[in-house]
Design an enzyme around this catalytic site. Structure first.
Site, PDB file in Angstrom:
ATOM      1  N   CYS A 458       0.869  -1.166   0.000  1.00  0.00           N
ATOM      2  CA  CYS A 458       0.000   0.000   0.000  1.00  0.00           C
ATOM      3  C   CYS A 458       0.911   1.223   0.000  1.00  0.00           C
ATOM      4  O   CYS A 458       2.056   1.137  -0.416  1.00  0.00           O
ATOM      5  CB  CYS A 458      -0.962  -0.011   1.189  1.00  0.00           C
ATOM      6  SG  CYS A 458      -0.152   0.045   2.784  1.00  0.00           S
ATOM      7  N   ILE A 459       0.464   2.330   0.475  1.00  0.00           N
ATOM      8  CA  ILE A 459       1.249   3.554   0.370  1.00  0.00           C
ATOM      9  C   ILE A 459       2.591   3.444   1.080  1.00  0.00           C
ATOM     10  O   ILE A 459       3.616   3.882   0.569  1.00  0.00           O
ATOM     11  CB  ILE A 459       0.453   4.747   0.951  1.00  0.00           C
ATOM     12  CG1 ILE A 459      -0.787   5.012   0.098  1.00  0.00           C
ATOM     13  CG2 ILE A 459       1.308   6.005   0.990  1.00  0.00           C
ATOM     14  CD1 ILE A 459      -1.684   6.091   0.638  1.00  0.00           C
TER      15      ILE A 459
END
Length: 523
Positions: A458-459
């Site tokens: 994810c980020i």
């Protein structure tokens, strides 16, 4: 896969549709009459918000699919249309909102994993493999829609009761939500919690108005309001009505109704941008923490570090603090101390809950399209309630974080960046490694492709499933630059890297399964 592992995978999948929010908020806000006054730009942004449940279906399907193939996204759209149409045909009052998108995405993602390689008899061969996925997803969604048409009204009543309980609990509900929001960050489940509060809790119906006034003063920028659907049903075009908004500094707005639309908006975030003057209750309190509180904590940790190590940790601390202040991306900073000093992180979680309480106590309301950083704060200033007061609250929380973190670190001899034991890992600079080499180092430290069954990101974190988690060398991972390692269940592992996570994950996937990693040097 265990429940916790599946939940973190779902949380990761939610990030893809959520990533569309910044452009949606930017277009919607810049197009408003008080800024650029470009209607088509505002409508473009509003269109994205209006189709958010569908985007959830598309994004989650791709995120849950084994290889991120676009066929899963198509199946997600098919499943969403079939699911919602079936449910509303059986019961016209059903409104699954973003839950419909989530369920459709789950159905489609698993349909892709189960049927994307299926071979059918020769006379049906055209529908084999990926072409079979939308068909199967549609059939499963048909069954799910039929069930939803019967059982969803009861579920919706329960969700409405929960929303009412939280919204009417005032400070208690705000504090619990804010604290849980940060407490779930280490395991990556905060997106699941946020999705309900920001996209599902509470509804309003869009009403186009003219001649809006508050306390006798004209409000020329207001062309639409978002009101309780029950109230909207009683309004007619040409009627002058006084609209009441709880939790707003402008509790009453008098305007002439131009049109009662069919557009219904759900969730604190969606309602805020839709014109609900009482929305923003579950977003406003994050601005003081992300813009001021965490940077204050970073300054405290910098000054608490031994003088000879401040130059070593200062650059890292100030860069992630500025990232938090400007964009609201906090995980790179939070993971610099969550594992070193859990007590500090517990304070941070409690302070976040407190910030929501204080922000609402002073009557402020604010919202964001991505996160509570300076960019969203300035961009949405015109929609906010008492934004200047929120800035003052932020300065107060900056001081609170600075002094409490400074005291706790010194009084209880807590570890923080620069105060680790001498034998603990010193992260390497990610920029020192040529492209691809850092990914090979991480891959080797994790046991190679033979030990990895799933690589996602994810980020800020790698989300991994390992055959044997004991093979992963945590010390080496931290020396390579990982800010922390989170273990979930028996085989799931998260490696916190910061914004490099997506890049490293992509490079790891690109490394051939048969590539020899024996010559890769580890710190």
């Amino acid at each position: 896969m265990n429940i916790l592992g599946y939940a973190q995978k779902l949380g990761k999948a939610l990030m893809l549709p959520i990533a569309t929010l910044p452009i949606a908020a930017l277009l919607l806000r810049l197009g408003q009459p008080d800024l650029l006054d470009i209607p088509f730009m505002a409508q473009a942004g509003g269109a994205i918000f209006g189709e958010l449940p569908l985007l959830f279906g598309l994004g989650i399907a791709i995120g849950l699919s084994k290889d991120g193939n676009g066929a899963a996204g198509l199946a997600g759209a098919v499943a969403y249309f079939v699911l919602t149409a079936t449910a509303t045909t059986i019961n016209a009052d059903v409104n699954m909102s973003f839950f419909g998108g989530i369920f459709a995405g789950i159905i489609a993602g698993h349909s892709y994993n189960a049927f994307s390689t299926t071979r059918l008899p020769e006379w049906l061969a055209f529908f084999s493999g990926k072409r079979l996925v939308p068909i199967m997803a549609g059939l499963f969604a048909l069954v799910a829609g039929a069930l939803s048409g019967v059982i969803w009204p009861g579920i919706q009543s329960g969700l409405d009761a929960l929303a009412h309980a939280v919204s009417t609990s005032g400070a208690v509900g705000q504090f619990v939500y804010g604290t849980l929001n940060r407490a779930l960050i280490p395991v990556g489940l905060h997106h699941v919690l946020n999705s309900y509060f920001w996209f599902g809790m509470g509804t309003c119906q869009e009403v186009l108005v003219a001649g809006a006034q508050a306390a006798g003063q004209a409000l020329p920028a207001i062309q639409q309001l978002c009101v309780d659907p029950a109230l909207a049903k009683t309004l007619v075009a040409g009627q002058t009505h006084t609209f009441e908004f709880a939790n707003s500094v402008t509790p009453e707005i008098t305007a002439t109704v131009k049109e009662v639309t069919e557009t219904v908006k759900s969730g604190d975030l969606h309602r805020f941008f839709g014109g609900d003057k009482g929305a923003g209750v579950f977003m406003n309190g994050f601005f003081p923490v992300m813009m001021f509180g965490l940077p204050g904590a970073a300054l405290a940790m910098y000054l608490a570090a031994p003088a000879e190590k401040r130059s070593q940790v200062g650059g890292a601390l100030f860069s992630v603090a500025f990232c938090s202040f400007l964009t609201g991306i906090t995980e790179p900073l939070e993971f610099m101390f969550v594992f070193l000093a859990p007590a500090l992180y517990a304070m941070h979680a409690v302070f976040t809950g407190l910030s929501l309480v204080v922000a609402n106590m002073f009557g402020t309301l604010h919202g964001f399209g991505f996160s509570a950083g300076l960019i969203d704060f300035v961009l949405n200033w015109g929609l906010a309630t008492k934004p200047f007061v929120l800035l003052l609250i932020g300065l107060g929380f900056g001081a609170l974080y600075f002094f409490t973190f400074s005291f706790a670190i010194r009084a209880f001899n807590l570890k923080s960046p620069g105060r680790e034991d001498d034998d603990e890992a010193t992260p390497a600079a990610a920029g020192d490694a040529p492209k691809g080499d850092l990914a090979r180092q991480y891959l080797k430290a994790l046991g190679g492709h033979d030990n990895l069954t799933s690589i996602d990101a994810c980020i800020t974190r790698l989300r991994l499933t390992l055959k044997d988690r004991s093979v992963a060398d945590e010390v080496v991972l931290k020396k390579l630059g990982a800010k922390g390692v989170v273990k979930l269940g028996e085989n799931n592992l998260q490696v916190i890297l910061g914004p490099l996570a997506e890049i490293v994950a992509g490079e790891m996937k690109a490394i051939g399964a048969g590539e020899d990693l024996s010559d890769v040097k580890l710190p």
